[in-house]
Design an enzyme around this catalytic site. Structure first.
Site, PDB file in Angstrom:
ATOM      1  N   GLY A   1      11.253   6.218  14.961  1.00 14.89           N
ATOM      2  CA  GLY A   1      12.612   6.546  15.399  1.00 14.89           C
ATOM      3  C   GLY A   1      13.682   5.751  14.686  1.00 14.89           C
TER       4      GLY A   1
ATOM      5  N   GLY B   1      12.546  -2.820   6.755  1.00 16.64           N
ATOM      6  CA  GLY B   1      13.010  -1.567   7.348  1.00 16.64           C
ATOM      7  C   GLY B   1      14.130  -1.821   8.349  1.00 16.64           C
TER       8      GLY B   1
ATOM      9  CG  ASP C   1       3.844  -7.181   5.881  1.00 17.74           C
ATOM     10  OD1 ASP C   1       2.777  -7.443   6.465  1.00 17.74           O
ATOM     11  OD2 ASP C   1       4.446  -6.097   6.015  1.00 17.74           O
TER      12      ASP C   1
ATOM     13  CG  MET D   1      -2.260  -5.456   8.498  1.00 17.31           C
ATOM     14  SD  MET D   1      -1.225  -5.496   9.982  1.00 17.31           S
ATOM     15  CE  MET D   1      -1.876  -4.078  10.853  1.00 17.31           C
TER      16      MET D   1
ATOM     17  NE  ARG E   1       4.939  -1.716   6.192  1.00 13.86           N
ATOM     18  CZ  ARG E   1       4.449  -0.550   6.607  1.00 13.86           C
ATOM     19  NH1 ARG E   1       3.862   0.251   5.758  1.00 13.86           N
ATOM     20  NH2 ARG E   1       4.563  -0.185   7.854  1.00 13.86           N
TER      21      ARG E   1
ATOM     22  CD  GLU F   1      -1.614  -3.028   5.146  1.00 11.91           C
ATOM     23  OE1 GLU F   1      -2.265  -2.442   6.031  1.00 11.91           O
ATOM     24  OE2 GLU F   1      -0.436  -3.399   5.318  1.00 11.91           O
TER      25      GLU F   1
ATOM     26  CG  HIS G   1      -2.657  -3.667  14.479  1.00 10.32           C
ATOM     27  ND1 HIS G   1      -3.397  -2.680  13.876  1.00 10.32           N
ATOM     28  CD2 HIS G   1      -1.367  -3.270  14.404  1.00 10.32           C
ATOM     29  CE1 HIS G   1      -2.591  -1.724  13.461  1.00 10.32           C
ATOM     30  NE2 HIS G   1      -1.357  -2.051  13.769  1.00 10.32           N
TER      31      HIS G   1
HETATM   32  O1  F6P Z   1       4.801  -4.789   8.336  1.00  5.14           O
HETATM   33  C1  F6P Z   1       3.898  -5.369   9.199  1.00  5.14           C
HETATM   34  C2  F6P Z   1       2.635  -4.569   9.255  1.00  5.14           C
HETATM   35  O2  F6P Z   1       1.743  -5.252  10.108  1.00  5.14           O
HETATM   36  C3  F6P Z   1       2.000  -4.282   7.895  1.00  5.14           C
HETATM   37  O3  F6P Z   1       1.304  -5.378   7.386  1.00  5.14           O
HETATM   38  C4  F6P Z   1       1.156  -3.082   8.232  1.00  5.14           C
HETATM   39  O4  F6P Z   1       0.953  -2.250   7.116  1.00  5.14           O
HETATM   40  C5  F6P Z   1       1.964  -2.360   9.254  1.00  5.14           C
HETATM   41  O5  F6P Z   1       2.846  -3.299   9.817  1.00  5.14           O
HETATM   42  C6  F6P Z   1       1.138  -1.714  10.326  1.00  5.14           C
HETATM   43  O6  F6P Z   1       1.962  -1.020  11.179  1.00  5.14           O
HETATM   44  P1  F6P Z   1       1.480  -0.313  12.519  1.00  5.14           P
HETATM   45  O7  F6P Z   1       1.752  -1.286  13.625  1.00  5.14           O
HETATM   46  O8  F6P Z   1       2.324   0.899  12.601  1.00  5.14           O
HETATM   47  O9  F6P Z   1       0.030  -0.011  12.412  1.00  5.14           O
END
Ligand code: F6P
Length: 371
Positions: free
Chosen positions: A87, A129, A152, A194, A196, A247, A295
């Site tokens: 959103g 973002g 990140d 993670m 990105r 990732e 996560h």
């Molecule tokens: O930007 C933080 C982050 O944890 C990234 O490392 C990962 O790609 C993304 O968010 C994962 O997001 P979501 O919570 O939507 O799975």
């Protein structure tokens, strides 16, 4: 300066994007520093959703933050006001008449919602973002101060973001644990982390956790180079290997692994580790296991380092408001916290410089980067 203090009566704070350990510490520091200046503080629920969809919240989408409400939260992971990475108000997804999802810009409506609630200024806590959204709101006249958050560590103009240290510390502990089981079974263990499109987490946990191979998005990898490193180790008596994969890692000539793309949200990455594990098992013939930390890196208590940075950022954001600063982000420039234009901070992603001391350390220690 006194005139500015009197001008502010009410401020709001929002936390947007993926949660990161330290968010609650920022909320506490902002709340206490603001209350100590006799300002009212409101938390916006779930990013900007509390203002854009207030009917979905029992309390109306805004939560009054009091001393009582922020008691005992410094050490807690997550965020007490909620967050979302869906959103985006600039590309808000709605169902069109034809049933198709369309993206619309709701930023003007959002700015009006701030005015309606007589909110003088916003402290926006987020990653690239969320702070890009904050930058647009600032350009539309909203009084905004940004606070950099993300595990990140890919935000420019700050030496570090809070959440990163906690993520790297936990990932390193996981690598320590995986070493003993990998060694006992003579296996290859691939660990996806993670981060990105930046390799900060993989690089720093990989070096600290004695990984043999680290694959980061900044260096496209050749699977045969990685397999060779594993077989070289085998020849020299080390019959196990630990391979850390960001990732966002990209094979030479290939692309980043995407799980899904949906309107109004960033693309989801995933599958890079699985790809590497499959390739290595095929190329080396060695039993290979995959661990995706995912996560887990975002949960748990912030480290002392992250807590302190988060508290410092929160208090500095309030001081910035008091000084009449606008459209800036607080940033770490050791030993100080400084202000940088939001526009600069969100202009580009901070990736790992290949000539950095941390990279050179890895190379000097013989870690394979897949090139
Ligand atoms: O930007 C933080 C982050 O944890 C990234 O490392 C990962 O790609 C993304 O968010 C994962 O997001 P979501 O919570 O939507 O799975």
């Amino acid at each position: 300066m006194v005139a500015q203090i009197q001008k502010i009566k009410r401020i709001a704070i929002c936390t947007g994007g993926g949660d990161a350990p330290g968010l609650n510490a920022v909320i506490r520091a902002v709340t206490l520093a603001a209350i100590n200046r006799c300002w009212e503080v409101y938390g916006i629920c779930d990013g900007y959703n509390g203002l854009m969809m207030p009917e979905q919240y029992l309390e109306g989408g805004l939560v009054r933050l009091t001393r009582e409400r922020v008691k005992g939260i410094t050490h807690l992971g997550g965020t007490i006001i909620g967050t979302t990475n869906q959103g985006n108000p600039l590309t808000f997804p709605i169902k069109g008449l034809d049933g198709q999802i369309q993206e619309i810009d709701r930023s003007d409506e959002l700015v009006r919602a701030f005015q309606l609630h007589e909110i003088d200024a916003l402290i926006a806590v987020g990653g690239d973002g969320s702070l890009s959204i904050a930058n647009v709101l600032a350009q539309k006249g909203l009084w905004v101060i940004g606070v950099p958050k993300t595990i990140d560590n890919d935000l420019d103009e700050t030496v570090i973001t809070f959440g990163f240290d906690t993520a790297v510390s936990f990932a390193t502990e996981c690598l320590d644990r995986l070493h003993t089981t990998a060694a006992s079974h003579h296996r290859v263990i691939v660990v996806e982390v993670m981060g990105r499109y930046a390799g900060w987490i993989a690089l720093e946990c990989g070096i600290s956790g004695s990984a043999d191979v680290i694959l980061i998005p900044e260096i496209p990898y050749d699977p045969s180079r990685v397999a060779k490193k594993i077989m070289d180790r085998e020849e020299h008596g080390s019959k196990f290997s630990i391979v850390v994969v960001a990732e966002g890692a990209i094979p030479k000539g290939g692309t980043v692994s995407i799980v899904s793309r949906e309107p109004g949200r960033a693309e989801r990455l995933g599958g890079a580790g699985e790809k590497v594990a499959d390739e290595l098992q095929a190329l080396t013939g060695k039993e290979t296991r995959l661990v995706v930390l995912g996560h887990l890196l975002r949960g748990g208590s912030p480290t002392c380092f992250d807590r302190l940075i988060a508290l410092r950022f929160g208090a500095a954001a309030v001081r910035a408001l008091e000084e009449g600063q606008r459209g800036i982000m607080v940033a770490l420039d050791p030993p100080n916290v400084k202000y940088v234009p939001l526009e600069l901070a969100t202009r580009r992603m901070k990736t790992v410089p290949l000539d950095s001391d941390v990279m050179l350390t890895g190379r000097d220690m013989g870690i394979c980067f897949g090139d």
